[in-house]
Design an enzyme around this catalytic site. Sequence first.
Site, PDB file in Angstrom:
ATOM      1  N   SER A 145      -1.798  12.904  -5.957  1.00  0.00           N
ATOM      2  CA  SER A 145      -3.124  12.932  -5.049  1.00  0.00           C
ATOM      3  C   SER A 145      -3.360  14.573  -4.657  1.00  0.00           C
ATOM      4  O   SER A 145      -2.709  15.285  -4.923  1.00  0.00           O
ATOM      5  CB  SER A 145      -2.725  12.302  -3.650  1.00  0.00           C
ATOM      6  OG  SER A 145      -3.643  12.692  -2.787  1.00  0.00           O
ATOM      7  N   TYR A 158       2.876  12.061   3.339  1.00  0.00           N
ATOM      8  CA  TYR A 158       2.496  11.867   2.107  1.00  0.00           C
ATOM      9  C   TYR A 158       2.125  12.935   1.204  1.00  0.00           C
ATOM     10  O   TYR A 158       2.316  12.787  -0.059  1.00  0.00           O
ATOM     11  CB  TYR A 158       1.112  11.209   2.687  1.00  0.00           C
ATOM     12  CG  TYR A 158       0.254  10.678   1.263  1.00  0.00           C
ATOM     13  CD1 TYR A 158       0.515   9.260   0.732  1.00  0.00           C
ATOM     14  CD2 TYR A 158      -0.963  11.126   0.668  1.00  0.00           C
ATOM     15  CE1 TYR A 158      -0.228   8.789  -0.123  1.00  0.00           C
ATOM     16  CE2 TYR A 158      -1.648  10.615  -0.218  1.00  0.00           C
ATOM     17  CZ  TYR A 158      -1.430   9.484  -0.666  1.00  0.00           C
ATOM     18  OH  TYR A 158      -2.176   8.942  -1.756  1.00  0.00           O
ATOM     19  N   SER A 161       5.067  13.807  -0.444  1.00  0.00           N
ATOM     20  CA  SER A 161       5.610  12.860  -1.519  1.00  0.00           C
ATOM     21  C   SER A 161       4.854  13.174  -2.931  1.00  0.00           C
ATOM     22  O   SER A 161       5.316  13.154  -3.915  1.00  0.00           O
ATOM     23  CB  SER A 161       5.514  11.482  -1.252  1.00  0.00           C
ATOM     24  OG  SER A 161       4.258  11.129  -1.074  1.00  0.00           O
ATOM     25  N   LYS A 162       3.615  13.553  -2.625  1.00  0.00           N
ATOM     26  CA  LYS A 162       2.867  13.361  -3.906  1.00  0.00           C
ATOM     27  C   LYS A 162       2.949  14.826  -4.628  1.00  0.00           C
ATOM     28  O   LYS A 162       2.653  15.110  -5.607  1.00  0.00           O
ATOM     29  CB  LYS A 162       1.412  13.348  -3.295  1.00  0.00           C
ATOM     30  CG  LYS A 162       0.993  11.952  -2.797  1.00  0.00           C
ATOM     31  CD  LYS A 162       1.231  11.028  -3.895  1.00  0.00           C
ATOM     32  CE  LYS A 162       0.694   9.406  -3.687  1.00  0.00           C
ATOM     33  NZ  LYS A 162       1.102   8.666  -4.654  1.00  0.00           N
ATOM     34  N   ILE A 191     -10.841   7.895  -3.607  1.00  0.00           N
ATOM     35  CA  ILE A 191     -11.086   6.634  -4.267  1.00  0.00           C
ATOM     36  C   ILE A 191     -11.176   5.512  -3.427  1.00  0.00           C
ATOM     37  O   ILE A 191     -10.347   5.192  -2.365  1.00  0.00           O
ATOM     38  CB  ILE A 191     -10.034   6.399  -5.376  1.00  0.00           C
ATOM     39  CG1 ILE A 191      -9.701   7.525  -5.971  1.00  0.00           C
ATOM     40  CG2 ILE A 191     -10.487   5.272  -6.077  1.00  0.00           C
ATOM     41  CD1 ILE A 191     -10.723   8.210  -6.781  1.00  0.00           C
TER      42      ILE A 191
HETATM   43  P1  NAP Z   1      -3.740   0.316  -2.485  1.00  0.00           P
HETATM   44  O1  NAP Z   1      -5.140  -0.325  -2.612  1.00  0.00           O
HETATM   45  O2  NAP Z   1      -2.852   0.156  -1.077  1.00  0.00           O
HETATM   46  O3  NAP Z   1      -2.575  -0.586  -3.382  1.00  0.00           O
HETATM   47  C1  NAP Z   1      -1.130   0.117  -3.504  1.00  0.00           C
HETATM   48  C2  NAP Z   1      -0.513  -0.917  -4.296  1.00  0.00           C
HETATM   49  O4  NAP Z   1       0.933  -0.756  -4.222  1.00  0.00           O
HETATM   50  C3  NAP Z   1      -0.484  -2.337  -3.713  1.00  0.00           C
HETATM   51  O5  NAP Z   1      -0.488  -3.426  -4.945  1.00  0.00           O
HETATM   52  C4  NAP Z   1       0.779  -2.510  -2.879  1.00  0.00           C
HETATM   53  O6  NAP Z   1       1.284  -3.811  -2.994  1.00  0.00           O
HETATM   54  C5  NAP Z   1       1.682  -1.642  -3.792  1.00  0.00           C
HETATM   55  N1  NAP Z   1       3.083  -1.204  -3.124  1.00  0.00           N
HETATM   56  C6  NAP Z   1       3.127  -0.820  -1.871  1.00  0.00           C
HETATM   57  N2  NAP Z   1       4.365  -0.321  -1.805  1.00  0.00           N
HETATM   58  C7  NAP Z   1       5.127  -1.079  -2.753  1.00  0.00           C
HETATM   59  C8  NAP Z   1       6.465  -1.086  -3.179  1.00  0.00           C
HETATM   60  N3  NAP Z   1       7.331  -0.525  -2.206  1.00  0.00           N
HETATM   61  N4  NAP Z   1       6.879  -1.610  -4.309  1.00  0.00           N
HETATM   62  C9  NAP Z   1       5.854  -2.157  -5.127  1.00  0.00           C
HETATM   63  N5  NAP Z   1       4.745  -1.939  -5.115  1.00  0.00           N
HETATM   64  C10 NAP Z   1       4.039  -1.510  -3.834  1.00  0.00           C
HETATM   65  O7  NAP Z   1      -3.747   1.691  -3.048  1.00  0.00           O
HETATM   66  P2  NAP Z   1      -4.579   2.486  -4.099  1.00  0.00           P
HETATM   67  O8  NAP Z   1      -5.579   3.205  -3.420  1.00  0.00           O
HETATM   68  O9  NAP Z   1      -4.894   1.596  -5.315  1.00  0.00           O
HETATM   69  O10 NAP Z   1      -3.422   3.763  -4.473  1.00  0.00           O
HETATM   70  C11 NAP Z   1      -2.786   3.612  -5.671  1.00  0.00           C
HETATM   71  C12 NAP Z   1      -2.031   4.882  -5.835  1.00  0.00           C
HETATM   72  O11 NAP Z   1      -3.031   6.091  -5.946  1.00  0.00           O
HETATM   73  C13 NAP Z   1      -0.899   5.351  -4.852  1.00  0.00           C
HETATM   74  O12 NAP Z   1       0.029   5.963  -5.177  1.00  0.00           O
HETATM   75  C14 NAP Z   1      -1.972   6.219  -3.824  1.00  0.00           C
HETATM   76  O13 NAP Z   1      -1.111   6.967  -3.077  1.00  0.00           O
HETATM   77  C15 NAP Z   1      -2.593   7.018  -4.916  1.00  0.00           C
HETATM   78  N6  NAP Z   1      -3.882   7.547  -4.419  1.00  0.00           N
HETATM   79  C16 NAP Z   1      -5.011   6.842  -4.058  1.00  0.00           C
HETATM   80  C17 NAP Z   1      -5.956   7.344  -3.568  1.00  0.00           C
HETATM   81  C18 NAP Z   1      -7.271   6.738  -2.914  1.00  0.00           C
HETATM   82  O14 NAP Z   1      -8.195   7.730  -2.258  1.00  0.00           O
HETATM   83  N7  NAP Z   1      -7.166   5.452  -2.833  1.00  0.00           N
HETATM   84  C19 NAP Z   1      -6.058   9.025  -3.461  1.00  0.00           C
HETATM   85  C20 NAP Z   1      -5.250   9.557  -4.226  1.00  0.00           C
HETATM   86  C21 NAP Z   1      -4.026   9.037  -4.539  1.00  0.00           C
HETATM   87  P3  NAP Z   1       1.041  -4.715  -1.873  1.00  0.00           P
HETATM   88  O15 NAP Z   1       0.007  -5.628  -2.543  1.00  0.00           O
HETATM   89  O16 NAP Z   1       2.233  -5.683  -2.281  1.00  0.00           O
HETATM   90  O17 NAP Z   1       0.978  -4.356  -0.668  1.00  0.00           O
END
Ligand code: NAP
Length: 250
Positions: A145, A158, A161-162, A191
């Site tokens: 991130s 967070y 971790s990142k 995002i």
């Molecule tokens: P999201 O919509 O919250 O989806 C996260 C996914 O991870 C969900 O499918 C969730 O499953 C799954 N998950 C959570 N804990 C888990 C575990 N212990 N084991 C297996 N799966 C697990 O998040 P997102 O926005 O798509 O983010 C995806 C990645 O991009 C993450 O690593 C996040 O930190 C990173 N990121 C996101 C953003 C942003 O702006 N959105 C920015 C920077 C980085 P469930 O459906 O079962 O809960």
Amino acid sequence: MTMRLLEGKTAIITGASRGIGKAIAIKFAEEGCNIAFTDLFYDDIAKATEAELLAMGVKAKAYSSDASKFEETQVIVNQITADFGSVDILINNAGITKDTLLMRMTEEQWDAVITVNLKSVFNFTKAVQAGMLKQRSGSIVNMSSVVGVSGNGGQSNYSASKAGIIGFTKSIAKELGSRGIRSNAIAPGFIITEMTAKIPEEARKQWEANIPMKRGGLPEEVAKVALFLASDLASYVSGQVINVCGAMNT
Ligand code: NAP
């Protein structure tokens, strides 16, 4: 006819029933990739994503797995290897937030974010390593991130971790580069997914105003970069972090 970028390959994508992980699964399937994806529970959302991928004509299967669990991950990766034959690409995408100021942060909030976001990357990379070493090829893409690059108040767990993911990514690139295995990280900015939908409307508007491109990114825009890194388009790219953030972090 042009060859699709990931024709006949197999990818493991963690946490891919929704959000960025799902967008990556769909983008990869469009390019002929077979998809093994994990999620905490094999629920209706996971089933719908699995059906969507199967309808695209690739092999696809959802696995219920907690990515933060070491032994469970070994079992799941062995199962996936048996089901799919081999693993060419690993996308470590599963992630959570538990945002709060350090003053209020509990040990549980710290541990949960570090184990789900960072330890999961260790778990899955270690589990796919033997197979990738044997085939002398592989591409690993870890979802970091922008706050792992630059830090952010209220997100110390967070961000740590990142940032840890970036150190791990670069180390693995150096450790496994001679075996044809590449390791890169993506650092998304803001995002539009369920994760960011949790941010209050006012704060979200403020974030967007501070982004030079004046909008949040789409999951598909992260998926396109994951495709680049996973495919031979990036055959000499390893140990790198690519920001996908509308110039927020330059
Ligand atoms: P999201 O919509 O919250 O989806 C996260 C996914 O991870 C969900 O499918 C969730 O499953 C799954 N998950 C959570 N804990 C888990 C575990 N212990 N084991 C297996 N799966 C697990 O998040 P997102 O926005 O798509 O983010 C995806 C990645 O991009 C993450 O690593 C996040 O930190 C990173 N990121 C996101 C953003 C942003 O702006 N959105 C920015 C920077 C980085 P469930 O459906 O079962 O809960």
